[in-house]
Design an enzyme around this catalytic site. Structure first.
Site, PDB file in Angstrom:
ATOM      1  N   ASP A 265      74.562  56.798  54.842  1.00 21.79           N
ATOM      2  CA  ASP A 265      73.757  56.571  56.036  1.00 21.79           C
ATOM      3  C   ASP A 265      74.652  55.951  57.116  1.00 21.79           C
ATOM      4  O   ASP A 265      75.718  55.403  56.819  1.00 21.79           O
ATOM      5  CB  ASP A 265      72.609  55.631  55.656  1.00 21.79           C
ATOM      6  CG  ASP A 265      71.765  55.201  56.831  1.00 21.79           C
ATOM      7  OD1 ASP A 265      71.387  56.072  57.635  1.00 21.79           O
ATOM      8  OD2 ASP A 265      71.501  53.996  56.964  1.00 21.79           O
TER       9      ASP A 265
ATOM     10  N   ASP B 130      73.272  54.109  60.570  1.00 21.50           N
ATOM     11  CA  ASP B 130      72.758  52.912  61.225  1.00 21.50           C
ATOM     12  C   ASP B 130      72.466  51.814  60.210  1.00 21.50           C
ATOM     13  O   ASP B 130      71.797  52.049  59.200  1.00 21.50           O
ATOM     14  CB  ASP B 130      71.482  53.243  62.001  1.00 21.50           C
ATOM     15  CG  ASP B 130      71.737  54.190  63.155  1.00 21.50           C
ATOM     16  OD1 ASP B 130      71.507  53.806  64.299  1.00 21.50           O
ATOM     17  OD2 ASP B 130      72.176  55.344  62.906  1.00 21.50           O
TER      18      ASP B 130
END
Length: 290
Positions: free
Chosen positions: A81, A83
């Site tokens: 991922d 953010d």
């Protein structure tokens, strides 16, 4: 055979020889320091409840505890991922701040990451609020506000050096993900595309939206393309939209994650930085590519 890992934050370490010795005395096994004062592994702990015993001993200290299989620790595929995982910020919240809407948007982001809202609908709602934001403002935000999470470059470059393929996959935006992937050194990036009218955001995002199902599908597709078993893969993230890929990967890591995600992940890292993912794989610090 299993391996018990003890890992602390390199920036503020709370793991010492005495504490490691206490854990070995309690659970048995052979102690090996991966990075003295930062990370160690205990090979072949004899206690059937080694992780619970170790967590009781380190309680109150910023030390992560994880148990992993001794075999097949070094993974050949990393999917991460972006953010609040590979970077410290939520990009959409920073964009909203430029319009004076950060509190409103950040609340929706937080609820979506906790799994309280439908991810795609929440993204559409937030993006609509960004209508009219200029590209030059977005470039300034990308340049001045977005910071790389500690240990990310070492994680990616070390795994690549030892033959792994690395993919950044984000429910955020290609405007940031493509740039961040290049800076860190990922082999590829997948994210959502914001729609522009000239140099201003239209308030819409190109469909389909990259959500938890797309993240899981990319993990599965990459494993198939590379001829890898799922046990050869590692996934890391912090939000509800990462949970499916975290569950499916050989090593699924919840990094500084929302409570619901941390509770369900195979491995949770609450204190260490991204180099923790290398220690979990049995890398010694001198093997790191920085």
């Amino acid at each position: 055979m299993q391996v018990l890992c003890l890992i602390t934050n390199p920036a503020d370490p709370e793991l010492d020889t005495a504490l490691a010795a206490q854990v070995v005395k309690e659970v048995g096994g052979e102690l090996d320091w991966l990075d003295h004062g930062i990370a160690c592994e205990i090979i072949g702990p004899k206690s059937t409840e080694s992780i619970e015993a170790a967590r009781a001993l380190v309680a109150g200290k910023a030390v992560d505890v994880a148990v992993v299989p001794a075999e097949g620790r070094r993974k050949k595929l990393l999917i991460a991922d972006m953010d609040s995982t590979m970077i410290n910020e939520e990009c959409i919240d920073e964009l909203a701040d430029a319009l004076g809407l950060k509190p409103q948007v950040a609340e929706i982001t937080d609820r979506a990451m906790r799994g309280e809202l439908d991810f795609a609908a929440a993204l559409d709602t937030r993006v609509a609020l960004l209508k009219g934001l200029e590209r030059k403002v977005m470039e300034e935000i990308r340049r001045e506000r977005i910071t790389l999470a500690p240990g990310g470059r070492a994680l990616v470059h070390t795994m690549k050096q030892y033959g792994a393929y690395t993919a950044l996959i984000s429910g955020g935006f290609t405007f940031f993900a493509d740039h961040i992937a290049r800076r860190i050194g990922f082999d590829e990036a997948v994210a959502n595309t914001l729609d522009f009218d000239g140099d201003q955001l239209t308030g819409t995002v190109t469909k389909p939206i990259v959500d938890k199902s797309i993240k899981l599908q990319r993990l599965q597709d990459l494993a198939a393309e590379k001829g890898l078993a799922m046990t050869d893969t590692m996934a890391v993230g912090d939000g509800a939209n990462d949970l499916d890929m975290i569950r499916a990967a050989g090593f699924g890591v919840a990094l500084h994650a929302k409570p619901a995600v941390a509770a369900e992940a195979q491995i949770r890292i609450d204190h260490g930085d991204l180099t923790a993912l290398l220690y979990l794989q049995g890398y010694h610090e001198e093997e790191f590519v920085r």
